[in-house]
Design a protein around this motif. Structure first.
Motif, PDB file in Angstrom:
ATOM      1  N   THR A 158       1.094  -6.723   3.964  1.00 18.51           N
ATOM      2  CA  THR A 158       1.016  -5.726   2.917  1.00 18.51           C
ATOM      3  C   THR A 158      -0.500  -5.536   2.255  1.00 18.51           C
ATOM      4  O   THR A 158      -1.046  -4.730   2.018  1.00 18.51           O
ATOM      5  CB  THR A 158       1.905  -6.173   1.559  1.00 18.51           C
ATOM      6  OG1 THR A 158       3.500  -6.156   2.257  1.00 18.51           O
ATOM      7  CG2 THR A 158       1.969  -5.202   0.627  1.00 18.51           C
ATOM      8  N   ILE A 159      -1.057  -6.787   1.927  1.00 15.21           N
ATOM      9  CA  ILE A 159      -2.265  -6.902   1.384  1.00 15.21           C
ATOM     10  C   ILE A 159      -3.452  -6.292   2.531  1.00 15.21           C
ATOM     11  O   ILE A 159      -3.941  -5.339   2.257  1.00 15.21           O
ATOM     12  CB  ILE A 159      -2.747  -8.483   1.271  1.00 15.21           C
ATOM     13  CG1 ILE A 159      -1.885  -8.928  -0.037  1.00 15.21           C
ATOM     14  CG2 ILE A 159      -4.377  -8.519   0.800  1.00 15.21           C
ATOM     15  CD1 ILE A 159      -2.264 -10.359  -0.016  1.00 15.21           C
ATOM     16  N   TYR A 160      -3.162  -6.676   3.803  1.00 10.19           N
ATOM     17  CA  TYR A 160      -3.957  -6.172   4.709  1.00 10.19           C
ATOM     18  C   TYR A 160      -3.963  -4.652   4.919  1.00 10.19           C
ATOM     19  O   TYR A 160      -4.962  -3.942   5.066  1.00 10.19           O
ATOM     20  CB  TYR A 160      -3.759  -6.719   6.197  1.00 10.19           C
ATOM     21  CG  TYR A 160      -4.462  -6.463   7.304  1.00 10.19           C
ATOM     22  CD1 TYR A 160      -5.884  -6.532   7.061  1.00 10.19           C
ATOM     23  CD2 TYR A 160      -4.120  -6.123   8.661  1.00 10.19           C
ATOM     24  CE1 TYR A 160      -6.739  -6.167   8.215  1.00 10.19           C
ATOM     25  CE2 TYR A 160      -4.731  -5.865   9.827  1.00 10.19           C
ATOM     26  CZ  TYR A 160      -6.311  -5.992   9.454  1.00 10.19           C
ATOM     27  OH  TYR A 160      -7.020  -5.780  10.454  1.00 10.19           O
ATOM     28  N   ASP A 161      -2.701  -4.068   4.623  1.00  8.13           N
ATOM     29  CA  ASP A 161      -2.555  -2.531   4.842  1.00  8.13           C
ATOM     30  C   ASP A 161      -3.144  -1.864   3.544  1.00  8.13           C
ATOM     31  O   ASP A 161      -4.006  -0.782   3.987  1.00  8.13           O
ATOM     32  CB  ASP A 161      -0.957  -2.032   4.826  1.00  8.13           C
ATOM     33  CG  ASP A 161      -0.262  -2.276   6.081  1.00  8.13           C
ATOM     34  OD1 ASP A 161      -0.925  -2.502   7.065  1.00  8.13           O
ATOM     35  OD2 ASP A 161       1.108  -2.314   6.099  1.00  8.13           O
ATOM     36  N   HIS A 162      -3.160  -2.614   2.653  1.00  8.07           N
ATOM     37  CA  HIS A 162      -3.935  -1.756   1.366  1.00  8.07           C
ATOM     38  C   HIS A 162      -5.475  -1.735   1.673  1.00  8.07           C
ATOM     39  O   HIS A 162      -6.037  -0.944   1.637  1.00  8.07           O
ATOM     40  CB  HIS A 162      -3.585  -2.722   0.194  1.00  8.07           C
ATOM     41  CG  HIS A 162      -4.287  -2.287  -1.152  1.00  8.07           C
ATOM     42  ND1 HIS A 162      -3.834  -1.160  -1.872  1.00  8.07           N
ATOM     43  CD2 HIS A 162      -5.332  -2.650  -1.473  1.00  8.07           C
ATOM     44  CE1 HIS A 162      -4.593  -0.891  -2.801  1.00  8.07           C
ATOM     45  NE2 HIS A 162      -5.821  -1.909  -2.829  1.00  8.07           N
ATOM     46  N   TYR A 163      -5.801  -2.918   2.108  1.00 14.43           N
ATOM     47  CA  TYR A 163      -7.380  -3.106   2.391  1.00 14.43           C
ATOM     48  C   TYR A 163      -7.728  -2.075   3.683  1.00 14.43           C
ATOM     49  O   TYR A 163      -8.672  -1.247   3.318  1.00 14.43           O
ATOM     50  CB  TYR A 163      -7.540  -4.707   3.001  1.00 14.43           C
ATOM     51  CG  TYR A 163      -8.816  -4.701   3.573  1.00 14.43           C
ATOM     52  CD1 TYR A 163     -10.186  -4.708   2.701  1.00 14.43           C
ATOM     53  CD2 TYR A 163      -9.107  -4.536   4.973  1.00 14.43           C
ATOM     54  CE1 TYR A 163     -11.345  -4.632   3.150  1.00 14.43           C
ATOM     55  CE2 TYR A 163     -10.441  -4.724   5.494  1.00 14.43           C
ATOM     56  CZ  TYR A 163     -11.572  -4.870   4.901  1.00 14.43           C
ATOM     57  OH  TYR A 163     -12.701  -4.750   5.369  1.00 14.43           O
ATOM     58  N   SER A 164      -6.981  -1.969   4.703  1.00 18.83           N
ATOM     59  CA  SER A 164      -7.419  -1.078   5.777  1.00 18.83           C
ATOM     60  C   SER A 164      -7.335   0.409   5.216  1.00 18.83           C
ATOM     61  O   SER A 164      -8.328   1.126   5.910  1.00 18.83           O
ATOM     62  CB  SER A 164      -6.210  -1.345   6.781  1.00 18.83           C
ATOM     63  OG  SER A 164      -6.397  -2.733   7.402  1.00 18.83           O
TER      64      SER A 164
END
Length: 250
Positions: free
Chosen positions: A180-186
């Motif tokens: 989830t965190i990675y999706d937000h960043y990406s």
């Protein structure tokens, strides 16, 4: 309506298969000049540790011949050049001439000359004889290849018996929270940085989407085994955001 058998993914979009090479080429023509700066910013410099670990797993030594596919601006090639010495050879191969030019200039400025050759090549149809290389690496490039199985088979063909392939690539995070965190960043921060630093939000949006479309760790392991690689293993790094796959040819 497009025939799905004649289309492939370009990020989240479907495009005609025969257009993907040019579409990916345009992305890397656009980002080549700022590629190294963006790599450091996007990863917080951690990409250097991922690449250093890849080198440590290569087993490369003096006198050997190494192929660095999708070698881009030459981070791995520079290190391999020192390992193989003047009795060895490193070929930096990339399908994109803009990336090759940036890599050639960068390595020349670092004093890396003599044992490095630059070849513009498609990973699916490597222009080398069978059983040529002791080690092959492809770092953050496989996800951009149209036919990944064909490319892996091409790598297996040109690898010497006893040689190894190392695939360093973005992969699937190990936990839902990290994902989830990675999706937000990406999908939010990455295109924003691309716009501010490289004046190209769209290319970095594609790069984020291409990561999500890439096979997960177990799927890629199976693909390597299907084309003849043996003792295939992978190691997750940074919680599975990146994985290093290793396979041998016997």
């Amino acid at each position: 309506m497009q025939d799905k058998e004649n289309t492939t993914h370009f990020g989240f979009k479907q495009i005609p298969t025969d257009q993907k090479v040019d579409a990916v080429a345009q992305v890397f023509h656009s980002v080549a000049a700022k590629y190294d700066i963006m790599n450091d910013l996007m990863s917080g410099g951690i990409h250097r540790l991922w690449k250093r670990h890849t080198i440590s797993q290569s087993g490369v030594r003096a006198g050997q011949k190494v192929l660095d596919i999708a070698g881009g601006t030459g981070d791995l090639t520079a290190k391999f050049s020192r390992l193989v010495g003047q009795s060895g050879q490193v070929i930096l191969a990339d399908i994109n001439d803009s990336m090759l030019k940036v890599g050639r200039d960068k390595l020349a400025n670092l004093g890396v000359v003599g044992n490095v050759q630059y070849v513009q090549a498609n990973a699916e149809e490597l222009p080398f004889p069978d059983n040529t290389f002791d080690c092959i690496t492809i770092a953050f490039g496989l996800r951009n290849v149209t036919d990944k199985s064909k490319a892996l088979a091409s790598m297996q063909r040109v690898l010497k018996p006893g040689g190894r392939l190392l695939v360093l690539e973005f992969s699937k995070p190990e936990t839902e929270c990290l994902s989830t965190i990675y999706d937000h960043y990406s999908f939010r921060l990455l295109p924003f940085m691309g716009k501010v630093i490289a004046n190209d939000a769209e290319s970095y949006r594609y790069l984020a989407e291409s990561i999500r479309m890439h096979p997960d760790q177990e799927t890629l392991k199976g693909m390597m085994e299907e084309v003849g690689f043996e003792r295939v293993t992978y190691q997750n790094m940074t919680g599975g955001i990146v994985a290093l796959h290793k396979g041998f040819k016997f």
